[in-house]
Design a protein around this motif. Structure first.
Motif, short mmCIF file in Angstrom:
data_model
loop_
_atom_site.label_atom_id
_atom_site.label_comp_id
_atom_site.label_asym_id
_atom_site.label_seq_id
_atom_site.Cartn_x
_atom_site.Cartn_y
_atom_site.Cartn_z
N MET A 1 27.02 -34.70 7.96
CA MET A 1 27.72 -35.54 8.75
C MET A 1 28.10 -34.62 10.03
SD MET A 1 30.32 -37.74 6.40
CE MET A 1 30.42 -36.35 5.14
N TYR A 2 28.31 -33.68 10.13
CA TYR A 2 28.70 -32.74 10.96
C TYR A 2 27.56 -32.88 11.95
CZ TYR A 2 29.80 -28.82 13.95
OH TYR A 2 29.78 -27.93 15.31
N GLU A 3 26.46 -32.30 11.45
CA GLU A 3 25.19 -32.13 12.21
C GLU A 3 24.89 -33.53 12.85
OE1 GLU A 3 23.64 -29.43 12.97
OE2 GLU A 3 25.18 -28.32 11.63
N ASN A 35 36.00 -38.53 2.84
CA ASN A 35 36.20 -37.41 2.07
C ASN A 35 36.02 -35.92 2.62
OD1 ASN A 35 36.71 -38.85 -0.25
ND2 ASN A 35 34.43 -38.98 -0.86
N HIS A 36 35.45 -35.96 3.94
CA HIS A 36 35.43 -34.77 4.63
C HIS A 36 36.30 -34.53 5.75
CE1 HIS A 36 31.81 -34.68 2.12
NE2 HIS A 36 31.62 -33.46 2.24
N GLU A 46 35.85 -29.04 13.09
CA GLU A 46 34.88 -28.38 12.63
C GLU A 46 34.14 -27.59 13.58
OE1 GLU A 46 32.50 -27.12 9.67
OE2 GLU A 46 34.34 -27.92 9.41
N MET A 47 33.97 -27.87 14.74
CA MET A 47 33.14 -27.04 16.06
C MET A 47 33.98 -25.85 16.01
SD MET A 47 32.07 -29.43 19.20
CE MET A 47 30.86 -30.43 19.10
N TYR A 48 35.11 -26.03 16.19
CA TYR A 48 35.94 -24.68 16.48
C TYR A 48 36.01 -23.78 15.16
CZ TYR A 48 37.26 -26.41 21.04
OH TYR A 48 37.32 -26.88 22.18
N LYS A 49 36.08 -24.41 14.11
CA LYS A 49 35.87 -23.51 12.76
C LYS A 49 34.43 -22.76 12.63
CE LYS A 49 38.80 -26.36 9.72
NZ LYS A 49 39.02 -27.26 8.43
#
Length: 178
Positions: A1-3, A35-36, A46-49
């Motif tokens: 999902m992030y991608e 869920n994510h 998430e980008m920063y992680k």
């Protein structure tokens, strides 16, 4: 999902992307998204992680002790610039807004890594210790974000790592021990 979200962010802003679009692109249900992530903004988190993880991988064994302070700090920011350039211009443009407070979140791995480099170089007598390593870290990050913002304003029409190197090389002189 992030991608999938990153791919969509190349053509429109995260604000304009619907969660359903991200899920369709990823081939998952909207429930899977939740869920994510709690919100779309968590994609930026998430980008920063991932950026912190990238720096953890690059610097987990410590930094290059054989180089001098200038070379080590310049190299750090070249890596930072390369990471940003690899995310691509349209994605980076979405991060560079006054609404993005993640830039000033304290205690991130990237910051701690640079602070450690600066503190070590101060203890070695290479950098002025009249200013705290926290202050110098923040000062350098403000400058580096300015270089990246300028790259965004110019539509990526210059070599970001090269410009970052030139800028940080000149700036680090102000923190050298006299």
């Amino acid at each position: 999902m992030y991608e999938s979200a990153l791919r969509l962010m190349k053509t429109k802003s995260l604000e304009d992307i619907k969660i359903g679009e991200i899920c369709k692109e990823a081939g998952v249900s909207v429930g899977s998204f939740y869920n994510h992530f709690e919100t779309k903004s968590d994609i930026l988190v998430e980008m920063y992680k991932r950026a912190d993880s990238y720096f953890d991988e690059r610097y987990k064994d410590g930094s290059n002790a054989s180089s001098d302070a200038r070379d080590e700090i310049v190299h750090y920011f070249e890596v930072y610039a390369q990471y940003n350039q690899n995310l691509e211009l349209e994605t980076i443009k979405q991060l560079y807004t006054a609404n993005n407070k993640l830039f000033i979140t304290k205690g991130r791995y990237m910051q701690k890594t640079l602070q450690s480099i600066i503190e070590k170089r101060q203890l070695a007598g290479e950098l002025d210790n009249e200013l705290s390593y926290e202050y110098i870290t923040e000062f350098l990050f403000i400058a580096a974000r300015g270089v990246i913002y300028n790259w965004c304003l110019h539509e990526g029409n210059f070599d970001l790592p090269k410009m970052m190197k030139q800028y940080i090389e000149r700036l680090i002189i102000t923190f050298r021990k006299c």
